[in-house]
Design an enzyme around this catalytic site. Structure first.
Site, PDB file in Angstrom:
ATOM      1  N   SER A   1     -64.918 -13.502 -31.205  1.00 47.98           N
ATOM      2  CA  SER A   1     -64.922 -13.299 -32.653  1.00 47.98           C
ATOM      3  C   SER A   1     -66.280 -12.742 -33.054  1.00 47.98           C
ATOM      4  O   SER A   1     -67.305 -13.102 -32.461  1.00 47.98           O
ATOM      5  CB  SER A   1     -64.697 -14.645 -33.355  1.00 47.98           C
ATOM      6  OG  SER A   1     -65.103 -14.566 -34.710  1.00 47.98           O
TER       7      SER A   1
ATOM      8  N   ALA B   1     -68.783  -4.894 -35.897  1.00 46.02           N
ATOM      9  CA  ALA B   1     -69.327  -5.977 -35.053  1.00 46.02           C
ATOM     10  C   ALA B   1     -68.415  -6.134 -33.829  1.00 46.02           C
ATOM     11  O   ALA B   1     -67.974  -7.241 -33.496  1.00 46.02           O
ATOM     12  CB  ALA B   1     -69.470  -7.277 -35.835  1.00 46.02           C
TER      13      ALA B   1
ATOM     14  N   GLN C   1     -52.566 -13.472 -40.207  1.00 47.61           N
ATOM     15  CA  GLN C   1     -52.787 -12.087 -40.649  1.00 47.61           C
ATOM     16  C   GLN C   1     -51.780 -11.148 -39.963  1.00 47.61           C
ATOM     17  O   GLN C   1     -51.202 -10.258 -40.588  1.00 47.61           O
ATOM     18  CB  GLN C   1     -54.210 -11.650 -40.310  1.00 47.61           C
ATOM     19  CG  GLN C   1     -54.446 -10.157 -40.496  1.00 47.61           C
ATOM     20  CD  GLN C   1     -55.896  -9.754 -40.286  1.00 47.61           C
ATOM     21  OE1 GLN C   1     -56.700  -9.922 -41.168  1.00 47.61           O
ATOM     22  NE2 GLN C   1     -56.228  -9.216 -39.120  1.00 47.61           N
TER      23      GLN C   1
ATOM     24  N   ARG D   1     -67.815 -13.557 -35.534  1.00 46.68           N
ATOM     25  CA  ARG D   1     -68.608 -14.666 -36.081  1.00 46.68           C
ATOM     26  C   ARG D   1     -69.248 -15.525 -34.989  1.00 46.68           C
ATOM     27  O   ARG D   1     -70.105 -16.360 -35.292  1.00 46.68           O
ATOM     28  CB  ARG D   1     -67.760 -15.518 -37.016  1.00 46.68           C
ATOM     29  CG  ARG D   1     -67.418 -14.791 -38.315  1.00 46.68           C
ATOM     30  CD  ARG D   1     -66.703 -15.661 -39.329  1.00 46.68           C
ATOM     31  NE  ARG D   1     -66.622 -15.026 -40.636  1.00 46.68           N
ATOM     32  CZ  ARG D   1     -65.583 -14.319 -41.079  1.00 46.68           C
ATOM     33  NH1 ARG D   1     -64.528 -14.143 -40.315  1.00 46.68           N
ATOM     34  NH2 ARG D   1     -65.600 -13.773 -42.285  1.00 46.68           N
TER      35      ARG D   1
ATOM     36  N   HIS E   1     -62.156  -6.550 -29.487  1.00 47.12           N
ATOM     37  CA  HIS E   1     -61.841  -5.254 -30.105  1.00 47.12           C
ATOM     38  C   HIS E   1     -61.646  -4.184 -29.030  1.00 47.12           C
ATOM     39  O   HIS E   1     -60.768  -3.329 -29.140  1.00 47.12           O
ATOM     40  CB  HIS E   1     -62.973  -4.795 -31.026  1.00 47.12           C
ATOM     41  CG  HIS E   1     -63.196  -5.668 -32.215  1.00 47.12           C
ATOM     42  ND1 HIS E   1     -64.308  -6.463 -32.356  1.00 47.12           N
ATOM     43  CD2 HIS E   1     -62.453  -5.866 -33.332  1.00 47.12           C
ATOM     44  CE1 HIS E   1     -64.245  -7.107 -33.511  1.00 47.12           C
ATOM     45  NE2 HIS E   1     -63.139  -6.772 -34.120  1.00 47.12           N
TER      46      HIS E   1
ATOM     47  N   LYS F   1     -55.386 -13.389 -32.459  1.00 46.49           N
ATOM     48  CA  LYS F   1     -56.288 -14.471 -32.887  1.00 46.49           C
ATOM     49  C   LYS F   1     -56.094 -14.779 -34.368  1.00 46.49           C
ATOM     50  O   LYS F   1     -56.101 -15.921 -34.783  1.00 46.49           O
ATOM     51  CB  LYS F   1     -57.754 -14.134 -32.611  1.00 46.49           C
ATOM     52  CG  LYS F   1     -58.653 -15.335 -32.922  1.00 46.49           C
ATOM     53  CD  LYS F   1     -60.070 -15.123 -32.506  1.00 46.49           C
ATOM     54  CE  LYS F   1     -60.845 -14.374 -33.548  1.00 46.49           C
ATOM     55  NZ  LYS F   1     -61.041 -15.129 -34.810  1.00 46.49           N
TER      56      LYS F   1
ATOM     57  N   GLU G   1     -65.660  -7.619 -27.011  1.00 47.36           N
ATOM     58  CA  GLU G   1     -64.680  -7.331 -25.961  1.00 47.36           C
ATOM     59  C   GLU G   1     -63.233  -7.451 -26.476  1.00 47.36           C
ATOM     60  O   GLU G   1     -62.339  -6.753 -25.998  1.00 47.36           O
ATOM     61  CB  GLU G   1     -64.951  -8.270 -24.786  1.00 47.36           C
ATOM     62  CG  GLU G   1     -64.431  -7.851 -23.446  1.00 47.36           C
ATOM     63  CD  GLU G   1     -64.458  -6.335 -23.156  1.00 47.36           C
ATOM     64  OE1 GLU G   1     -65.508  -5.683 -23.375  1.00 47.36           O
ATOM     65  OE2 GLU G   1     -63.427  -5.814 -22.698  1.00 47.36           O
TER      66      GLU G   1
HETATM   67  O1  PAF Z   1     -58.929  -8.487 -38.791  1.00 50.31           O
HETATM   68  C1  PAF Z   1     -59.802  -7.823 -39.360  1.00 50.31           C
HETATM   69  O2  PAF Z   1     -60.811  -7.440 -38.777  1.00 50.31           O
HETATM   70  C2  PAF Z   1     -59.625  -7.465 -40.826  1.00 50.31           C
HETATM   71  O3  PAF Z   1     -58.994  -8.486 -41.517  1.00 50.31           O
HETATM   72  C3  PAF Z   1     -58.904  -6.119 -41.019  1.00 50.31           C
HETATM   73  C4  PAF Z   1     -57.477  -6.181 -40.500  1.00 50.31           C
HETATM   74  C5  PAF Z   1     -59.661  -5.010 -40.332  1.00 50.31           C
HETATM   75  C6  PAF Z   1     -58.818  -5.792 -42.523  1.00 50.31           C
HETATM   76  O4  PAF Z   1     -60.087  -5.679 -43.092  1.00 50.31           O
END
Ligand code: PAF
Length: 288
Positions: A192, A24, A153, A194, A29, A149, A27
């Site tokens: 995002s 999905a 993580q 989402r 990514h 963002k 911009e």
């Molecule tokens: O940030 C994400 O899109 C996910 O958490 C990742 C790092 C690809 C792991 O599935």
């Protein structure tokens, strides 16, 4: 760009720049891919909607899957390889067993700080840690790019790699994590996957997050910033998971702005049975 499904085919690709995604692509990514490309290394992007990081009541089944468009973006922005594994490739032991394995792997401290993602999405970071470790094992990259963002993580992945360098030095010896700034819409909404769930009305309301981060900047103390963020989010119709100011690295609560801190928000809007959960964060000014 080569599209590969079998990790064996990544053997010819060690030492590259890696961008893990769940597809999905938007911009945000695209800018991660361009950052990877700027390293001068060959770029591998992975696309895998990871079941072990979704809770039983979360949006795994409705998570957007747009493979053709994703591959077009990856190719446009310079990826050399797109790795698109199946669930069986990532989890040959089956999802139930993979969830069990994920829950037995110790999580770095930063992933379990009270009041943040771990409280709202139990098991989420265990699944992220497992899949990212397996992806690193398969791709053996020299650098991996992660967006800011998902701040917690990012801190988890940095800690996981730092720990591996001590405990398993041969595993990812040269791997470096490159953080990359959040890409925003013109009105401040963080990009995002989402966001595509947002109706025009929710899209308008969603601006509450960027506004909350903005007002937090006017505060002299973290507690005031937290109060202002909560008020702004509630005014825009959000239900809060959290709106806090934490130490930018340890994610521990802070009493002042003397060290680098981060305002972190997770909040939901929309219908109670299918809310859209948005997260965002921003660096706060250091006042010494
Ligand atoms: O940030 C994400 O899109 C996910 O958490 C990742 C790092 C690809 C792991 O599935």
């Amino acid at each position: 760009m080569r599209v590969v499904h079998d990790p064996q085919e990544l053997r010819s690709f060690p030492g590259g720049a890696f961008v893990p995604t769940m597809g999905a692509l938007h911009e945000g990514h695209a800018s991660l891919i361009r950052r990877a490309k700027a390293s001068g290394l060959p770029v591998c992007l992975s696309i895998f909607v990871n079941p072990t990081q979704f809770g039983p009541k979360e949006d795994l089944s409705r998570y957007p899957r747009t493979l053709d468009a994703d591959l077009a973006i990856a190719e446009r922005d310079g990826a050399d390889v797109a790795f698109v594994p199946s669930v069986d490739v990532m989890y040959p032991e089956g999802i139930e067993e993979a969830n069990r394995v994920a829950s037995t792997l110790p999580l770095p401290d930063v992933a379990t700080k009270p009041g943040l993602e771990d409280r709202c999405r139990p098991g989420h970071f265990a699944g992220v840690q497992l899949v990212v470790a397996r992806l690193f094992d398969m791709a053996r990259p020299a650098v991996a790019v992660f967006g800011e963002k998902d701040w917690q993580q990012l801190k988890l992945i940095e800690a996981m790699v730092a720990r591996a360098k001590v405990a398993e030095p041969a595993r990812w010896p040269e791997l470096r994590i490159l953080p990359h700034a959040t890409v925003r819409e013109r009105d401040g909404l963080a990009m995002s996957s989402r966001n595509r769930y947002l109706t025009p009305e929710l899209r308008e309301q969603s601006l509450g997050i960027a506004r909350a981060l903005q007002v937090a900047h006017s505060a002299q103390r973290p507690a005031t910033a937290e109060k202002l963020m909560r008020e702004t989010l509630e005014l825009h119709g959000f239900s809060l998971d959290y709106a806090v100011v934490r130490d930018a690295d340890t994610l521990l609560p802070v009493g002042d702005f003397a060290r680098p801190t981060r305002a972190l928000i997770a909040a939901r809007i929309g219908p109670a049975d299918a809310p859209v959960r948005l997260i965002d964060n921003a660096a706060m000014t250091v006042w010494s």
